[in-house]
Design an enzyme around this catalytic site. Structure first.
Site, short mmCIF file in Angstrom:
data_model
loop_
_atom_site.label_atom_id
_atom_site.label_comp_id
_atom_site.label_asym_id
_atom_site.label_seq_id
_atom_site.Cartn_x
_atom_site.Cartn_y
_atom_site.Cartn_z
N ASP A 454 0.86 -1.39 0.01
CA ASP A 454 0.00 -0.02 0.07
C ASP A 454 0.86 1.16 0.05
OD1 ASP A 454 -2.84 0.93 0.55
OD2 ASP A 454 -1.53 2.34 1.72
N ASN A 462 -3.04 12.87 -4.01
CA ASN A 462 -4.00 13.32 -4.82
C ASN A 462 -4.67 14.53 -4.62
OD1 ASN A 462 -4.18 10.97 -6.49
ND2 ASN A 462 -5.47 9.95 -5.30
N ASP A 471 -2.14 9.04 -10.65
CA ASP A 471 -2.16 8.16 -11.92
C ASP A 471 -0.89 7.71 -12.09
OD1 ASP A 471 -5.01 7.98 -11.57
OD2 ASP A 471 -5.34 9.04 -13.42
N GLU A 497 -4.65 2.50 -4.26
CA GLU A 497 -3.06 2.30 -4.27
C GLU A 497 -2.34 0.92 -3.68
OE1 GLU A 497 -4.56 4.25 -0.36
OE2 GLU A 497 -5.24 3.98 -2.48
#
Length: 577
Positions: A454, A462, A471, A497
């Site tokens: 993770d 973000n 992305d 993620e």
């Protein structure tokens, strides 16, 4: 007009003068030789001898347009060695005059030709028989009752002289009939008569013996041999057996158009002495479809003028045309089969030598002989072309289907890949992970390590830099994991993620060591290229089979991941269960 032309041709044809000349010569020769011999055979001898001559001629081996090879030497030498020459001549004369009129092929459908050939045969046989009789009587005592070395030599010499006279007179006949004789004569035609002379001598000796049964048995054997040989000859030409009036000079598998047309050209050169020859394949309504034979002696312009002038529907025709201030003699014939007219043969003479009615009759026989072969060859060629075109179309359609199938296969593979691949990271997706775990559950490997990765603080990326940058982080992370992975390692983007790593056949220590290396690679990666303020790290939870159950690996790895997050992130935690 036609009758006048026909009579004129009959009167002024060179071969007719030749036949009249040798007939007069034969009569003078006979009168001179038979001054002291006026005996006549008995009725039975006359009839049996004439019948024997007609029998061997009727069932001889046919030589197209020349006549035939027969056992006539057998009968002739039997008569010469047993009867007076006057009786032999009467029997030969009777058979010679009858034969052309009872054999349609030999007379070539013309009673004029039958008359000429009958008189020619009469004269030729008379000269041959008188000469051979003189030779035999000069050295031998006739009738012959026994053989010695002298009689064998004399008979052999007489046979050679007889054959020389025969060949020379035939040569003169066909030469004056404007045939290319050198191409018509073959070794078989020149020498086949010799093989029947010993049989004729034996027949004469048996006739003179006191045991008539032996002679009759010999005659019966020769009759059986004659019919067997005749039947064998017909069977060796099955097309001739199937078409009694249209035999063939090539085998039934002779279906190449070029070979058939070459045979037609060769035979036309031998028979008709034409300066130009064309064989035209015709389509509907007589239109020219192709030139099967063209010796290029006629220009296209002259050919069109000739075809326009002789545009006749008559099967056979001949005449004269004035083309470019010159006289052209032509003879033409149509080839017909069950479907109609399919070809036209055109013979051209540029000199003043006109075609005659006898040439037309010969051409009729010629067309009858070659029509089946040409028809078969053209039909075979058309079927072969159709077959080849059909095969080409099938190949083309097959190629198109192969292309379509290839595209379909590629599309199916692409769809399969899409269905199990994450579009953003290009790693396997969660669906494929679930399918692979089910497979491992059904067929467990020896060892299996499952790790969940993770990205730490990904939400801040973000929120701070935008989802486009997020992305890019996912894509870069996937590249890092790919470059780190080894054989036996399968990578997944599980969602958001989170990434999952499956390492097959690795023990817990190996898995922990390699995942620690991945942890360090992520931390030391140059994330500044994405204009991030800080380096990114990952937290990893690891579970291992068979230390833990397969169906609990993901849950245990997730718990270990939660523990790594709680412990401060950027670390690997191994499940203790």
């Amino acid at each position: 007009m036609y009758m006048n032309s026909h009579l004129k041709q009959m009167l002024f044809k060179p071969v007719n003068y030749y036949v009249i000349g040798i007939l007069l010569l034969a009569i003078v020769y006979a009168v001179f030789s038979l001054q002291n011999e006026t005996s006549l055979p008995s009725i039975s001898t006359w009839l049996l001898g004439s019948f024997a001559m007609l029998l061997v001629w009727q069932f001889g081996v046919r030589m197209p347009y020349l006549g035939m090879i027969s056992m006539e030497r057998l009968v002739q030498f039997h008569l010469l060695l047993t009867l007076p020459i006057a009786e032999t001549l009467l029997i030969s004369t009777t058979a010679s005059l009858i034969m052309p009129f009872i054999n349609k092929t030999y007379r070539m459908n013309s009673y004029h030709i039958a008359t000429v050939r009958a008189l020619n045969n009469l004269a030729m046989n008379t000269i041959m028989l008188l000469t051979v009789d003189w030779i035999l009587r000069l050295w031998l005592s006739l009738p012959l009752t026994a053989l010695d070395s002298l009689s064998v030599k004399v008979i052999m010499f007489a046979a050679v002289v007889m054959q020389i006279i025969n060949i020379l007179m035939i040569y003169m006949y066909f030469l004056l009939d404007r045939k290319k004789v050198s191409k018509l004569f073959t070794p078989a035609y020149l020498f086949a008569d010799f093989i029947y002379i010993p049989a004729g001598v034996l027949s004469a000796l048996l006739w003179q013996a006191d045991n008539p049964i032996t002679f009759y048995l010999f005659c019966g054997f020769m009759v059986v041999l004659l019919f067997s040989f005749y039947g064998f000859n017909r069977r060796s030409n099955p097309q001739e057996a199937a078409f009694p009036q249209a035999g063939t000079e090539y085998p039934t598998n002779f279906l190449e158009v070029d070979q058939v047309t070459a045979a037609i050209k060769t035979r036309c050169d031998q028979l008709f002495n034409a300066q130009a020859l064309l064989l035209l394949q015709l389509a509907g309504e007589g239109h020219i479809k192709s030139l099967l034979l063209d010796d290029e002696k006629i220009s296209q312009k002259d050919l069109e003028a000739i075809m326009l002038a002789i545009n006749t529907k008559e099967e056979m025709d001949f005449g004269q045309l004035k083309i470019n201030a010159g006289i052209v003699n032509y003879m033409t014939a149509l080839f017909k089969d069950h479907s109609g007219v399919f070809a036209r043969l055109l013979l051209i003479r540029f000199n003043n030598q006109a075609f005659m009615v006898s040439d037309l009759n010969l051409l009729r026989l010629f067309v009858q002989r070659y029509r089946p072969g040409l028809s078969y060859a053209l039909t075979f060629a058309a079927l072969s072309e159709y077959k080849n075109n059909l095969e080409e179309k099938v190949k083309e359609r097959t190629r198109q289907l192969e292309v379509v199938n290839q595209e379909k296969s590629e599309l199916v593979e692409k769809l399969k890949m899409i269905s199990k691949t994450d579009a953003l990271s290009k790693l396997y997706n969660r669906r494929y992970f679930d399918a692979l775990m089910k497979h491992y559950t059904d067929k467990p490997p020896a060892q299996l390590a499952l790790a969940i990765l993770d990205i730490d603080h990904f939400k801040q990326v973000n929120d701070t830099h935008g989802h486009d940058t997020g992305d890019l982080v996912i894509q870069y992370m996937a590249q890092i994991i790919k470059s780190w992975s080894e054989d036996g390692t399968t990578l997944f983007r599980y969602g958001g993620e989170e990434f999952v790593v499956l390492m097959k056949d690795k023990d817990i220590n190996q898995a922990e060591q390699t995942l620690t290396e991945l942890l360090n690679q992520v931390r030391t990666y140059q994330w500044s290229k994405l204009k991030l303020n800080d380096s990114l790290t990952v937290s990893i939870g690891l579970a291992h089979y068979p230390a833990s159950a397969l169906n609990q690996l993901f849950e245990l790895a997730d718990t270990a991941l939660y523990q790594a997050k709680s412990n401060g992130r950027n670390q690997l935690v191994v499940s203790s269960h």
